[in-house]
Scaffold this motif. Structure first.
Motif, PDB file in Angstrom:
ATOM      1  N   CYS A  97       1.281  -1.574   0.181  1.00 43.52           N
ATOM      2  CA  CYS A  97       0.047  -0.066  -0.126  1.00 43.52           C
ATOM      3  C   CYS A  97       1.229   0.819   0.296  1.00 43.52           C
ATOM      4  CB  CYS A  97      -1.057  -0.262   1.395  1.00 43.52           C
ATOM      5  SG  CYS A  97      -2.470  -1.521   1.273  1.00 43.52           S
ATOM      6  N   PHE A  98       1.728   1.225   0.686  1.00 48.28           N
ATOM      7  CA  PHE A  98       2.680   1.738   1.142  1.00 48.28           C
ATOM      8  C   PHE A  98       3.383   2.792  -0.434  1.00 48.28           C
ATOM      9  CE2 PHE A  98       6.909   4.460   2.379  1.00 48.28           C
ATOM     10  CZ  PHE A  98       6.562   5.355   2.748  1.00 48.28           C
ATOM     11  N   TYR A  99       3.859   0.868  -0.916  1.00 48.30           N
ATOM     12  CA  TYR A  99       4.006   1.462  -1.954  1.00 48.30           C
ATOM     13  C   TYR A  99       3.947   2.061  -3.649  1.00 48.30           C
ATOM     14  CZ  TYR A  99       7.351   0.081  -6.557  1.00 48.30           C
ATOM     15  OH  TYR A  99       7.413  -0.225  -7.931  1.00 48.30           O
ATOM     16  N   PHE A 100       2.509   1.605  -4.360  1.00 47.58           N
ATOM     17  CA  PHE A 100       1.740   1.607  -4.570  1.00 47.58           C
ATOM     18  C   PHE A 100       1.144   3.112  -4.201  1.00 47.58           C
ATOM     19  CE2 PHE A 100       1.314  -2.467  -5.595  1.00 47.58           C
ATOM     20  CZ  PHE A 100       1.925  -2.354  -6.739  1.00 47.58           C
ATOM     21  N   THR A 101       0.994   3.884  -3.292  1.00 47.57           N
ATOM     22  CA  THR A 101       0.740   5.400  -2.944  1.00 47.57           C
ATOM     23  C   THR A 101       1.567   6.644  -3.617  1.00 47.57           C
ATOM     24  OG1 THR A 101      -0.374   4.444  -0.920  1.00 47.57           O
ATOM     25  CG2 THR A 101      -0.180   7.157  -0.847  1.00 47.57           C
ATOM     26  N   VAL A 102       3.590   6.076  -2.816  1.00 47.61           N
ATOM     27  CA  VAL A 102       4.017   6.846  -3.302  1.00 47.61           C
ATOM     28  C   VAL A 102       4.610   7.267  -5.039  1.00 47.61           C
ATOM     29  CG1 VAL A 102       7.164   7.070  -3.388  1.00 47.61           C
ATOM     30  CG2 VAL A 102       5.656   6.652  -1.926  1.00 47.61           C
ATOM     31  N   LEU A 103       3.705   5.676  -5.650  1.00 42.98           N
ATOM     32  CA  LEU A 103       3.971   5.888  -7.043  1.00 42.98           C
ATOM     33  C   LEU A 103       2.666   6.545  -7.380  1.00 42.98           C
ATOM     34  CD1 LEU A 103       4.866   4.158  -9.445  1.00 42.98           C
ATOM     35  CD2 LEU A 103       3.278   2.395  -9.125  1.00 42.98           C
ATOM     36  N   LEU A 104       1.646   6.462  -6.782  1.00 45.38           N
ATOM     37  CA  LEU A 104       0.787   7.015  -6.852  1.00 45.38           C
ATOM     38  C   LEU A 104       0.674   8.685  -7.397  1.00 45.38           C
ATOM     39  CD1 LEU A 104      -2.803   7.053  -7.819  1.00 45.38           C
ATOM     40  CD2 LEU A 104      -3.309   7.230  -5.975  1.00 45.38           C
ATOM     41  N   SER A 105       1.026   9.102  -6.142  1.00 51.91           N
ATOM     42  CA  SER A 105       1.308  10.458  -5.547  1.00 51.91           C
ATOM     43  C   SER A 105       2.352  10.851  -6.869  1.00 51.91           C
ATOM     44  CB  SER A 105       2.215  10.977  -5.045  1.00 51.91           C
ATOM     45  OG  SER A 105       1.016  10.209  -3.761  1.00 51.91           O
ATOM     46  N   ARG A 106       3.575   9.888  -7.041  1.00 51.32           N
ATOM     47  CA  ARG A 106       4.614  10.599  -8.270  1.00 51.32           C
ATOM     48  C   ARG A 106       3.779  10.470  -9.494  1.00 51.32           C
ATOM     49  NH1 ARG A 106       8.752   5.917  -9.255  1.00 51.32           N
ATOM     50  NH2 ARG A 106       8.707   6.396  -6.505  1.00 51.32           N
ATOM     51  N   GLN A 107       2.732   9.724 -10.034  1.00 53.29           N
ATOM     52  CA  GLN A 107       2.371   9.596 -11.391  1.00 53.29           C
ATOM     53  C   GLN A 107       1.467  10.940 -11.141  1.00 53.29           C
ATOM     54  OE1 GLN A 107       0.946   5.730 -11.881  1.00 53.29           O
ATOM     55  NE2 GLN A 107       2.783   5.066 -13.519  1.00 53.29           N
ATOM     56  N   SER A 108       0.306  11.389  -9.957  1.00 57.93           N
ATOM     57  CA  SER A 108      -0.170  12.122 -10.488  1.00 57.93           C
ATOM     58  C   SER A 108       0.373  14.087 -10.165  1.00 57.93           C
ATOM     59  CB  SER A 108      -0.873  12.021  -8.653  1.00 57.93           C
ATOM     60  OG  SER A 108      -1.671  13.811  -8.535  1.00 57.93           O
ATOM     61  N   GLU A 109       1.498  13.637  -9.740  1.00 57.96           N
ATOM     62  CA  GLU A 109       2.116  15.099 -10.259  1.00 57.96           C
ATOM     63  C   GLU A 109       3.073  14.973 -11.828  1.00 57.96           C
ATOM     64  OE1 GLU A 109       5.584  14.473  -7.768  1.00 57.96           O
ATOM     65  OE2 GLU A 109       4.592  14.781  -5.491  1.00 57.96           O
ATOM     66  N   GLN A 110       3.408  13.619 -12.522  1.00 61.95           N
ATOM     67  CA  GLN A 110       3.903  14.375 -13.909  1.00 61.95           C
ATOM     68  C   GLN A 110       2.612  13.917 -14.601  1.00 61.95           C
ATOM     69  OE1 GLN A 110       5.133   9.992 -14.370  1.00 61.95           O
ATOM     70  NE2 GLN A 110       6.876  10.641 -13.989  1.00 61.95           N
ATOM     71  N   ILE A 111       1.584  13.639 -14.339  1.00 62.38           N
ATOM     72  CA  ILE A 111       0.385  14.202 -14.767  1.00 62.38           C
ATOM     73  C   ILE A 111      -0.121  15.426 -15.084  1.00 62.38           C
ATOM     74  CG2 ILE A 111      -2.024  13.670 -15.541  1.00 62.38           C
ATOM     75  CD1 ILE A 111      -1.998  11.320 -13.891  1.00 62.38           C
ATOM     76  N   THR A 112      -0.069  16.190 -13.476  1.00 59.42           N
ATOM     77  CA  THR A 112      -0.306  17.738 -13.869  1.00 59.42           C
ATOM     78  C   THR A 112       0.605  18.736 -14.381  1.00 59.42           C
ATOM     79  OG1 THR A 112      -1.286  17.322 -11.409  1.00 59.42           O
ATOM     80  CG2 THR A 112      -0.750  19.885 -11.759  1.00 59.42           C
ATOM     81  N   ARG A 113       1.702  18.002 -14.327  1.00 57.04           N
ATOM     82  CA  ARG A 113       3.301  18.990 -15.313  1.00 57.04           C
ATOM     83  C   ARG A 113       2.643  18.484 -17.175  1.00 57.04           C
ATOM     84  NH1 ARG A 113       7.372  16.230 -16.794  1.00 57.04           N
ATOM     85  NH2 ARG A 113       6.791  14.839 -15.679  1.00 57.04           N
ATOM     86  N   LEU A 114       2.540  17.451 -17.283  1.00 55.15           N
ATOM     87  CA  LEU A 114       2.181  17.251 -17.817  1.00 55.15           C
ATOM     88  C   LEU A 114       0.791  18.170 -18.934  1.00 55.15           C
ATOM     89  CD1 LEU A 114       2.979  13.567 -18.979  1.00 55.15           C
ATOM     90  CD2 LEU A 114       3.877  15.307 -19.755  1.00 55.15           C
TER      91      LEU A 114
END
Length: 128
Positions: A97-114
């Motif tokens: 859960c922690f790993y995928f939460t970190v991954l989800l947060s990183r991807q959310s930032e990337q989507i916002t930037r894109l």
């Protein structure tokens, strides 16, 4: 009841029938094959495949060698192997859960930037 049992000093023991061990091994092998198929067909990314492959191998080891649960129980300091197993499973699930939460947060930032970069590029294109 003896004093040793009341004080919790008895050794952890795994009691599995042969049928239960065979079913556990077959389920672990089935899970391992599913993970390998997902890796082969590229439905599971390489960075995630290591986690799932190790979990599948852990299931196989636990099913084939139930004495490993006794070692785990002694290492954790509990007398019941079921408690040790569920503690390990809970720890693994929390880690995932922690790993995928970190991954989800990183991807959310990337989507916002894109999205921002796309909006800027679209605005520049419309001006030109």
């Amino acid at each position: 009841m003896t004093v040793a049992v009341l004080l919790g000093s008895e050794e952890p023991v795994v009691h599995l029938t042969t049928q239960a061990r065979v079913i556990a091994v077959l389920l672990a092998l089935g899970f391992l094959l599913v993970v390998l198929e997902f890796i082969r067909s590229h439905r599971l990314q390489e960075r995630h495949s290591v986690i799932w492959f190790l979990l599948a191998l852990g299931m196989l080891v636990g099913a084939a060698f139930p004495q490993s649960l006794e070692l785990l129980a002694r290492a954790i300091g509990v007398r019941d192997t079921n408690v040790a197993l569920f503690s390990l499973i809970l720890l693994v699930l929390l880690g995932l859960c922690f790993y995928f939460t970190v991954l989800l947060s990183r991807q959310s930032e990337q989507i916002t930037r894109l999205a921002q970069e796309t909006a800027i590029a679209r605005a520049e294109r419309d001006e030109a």
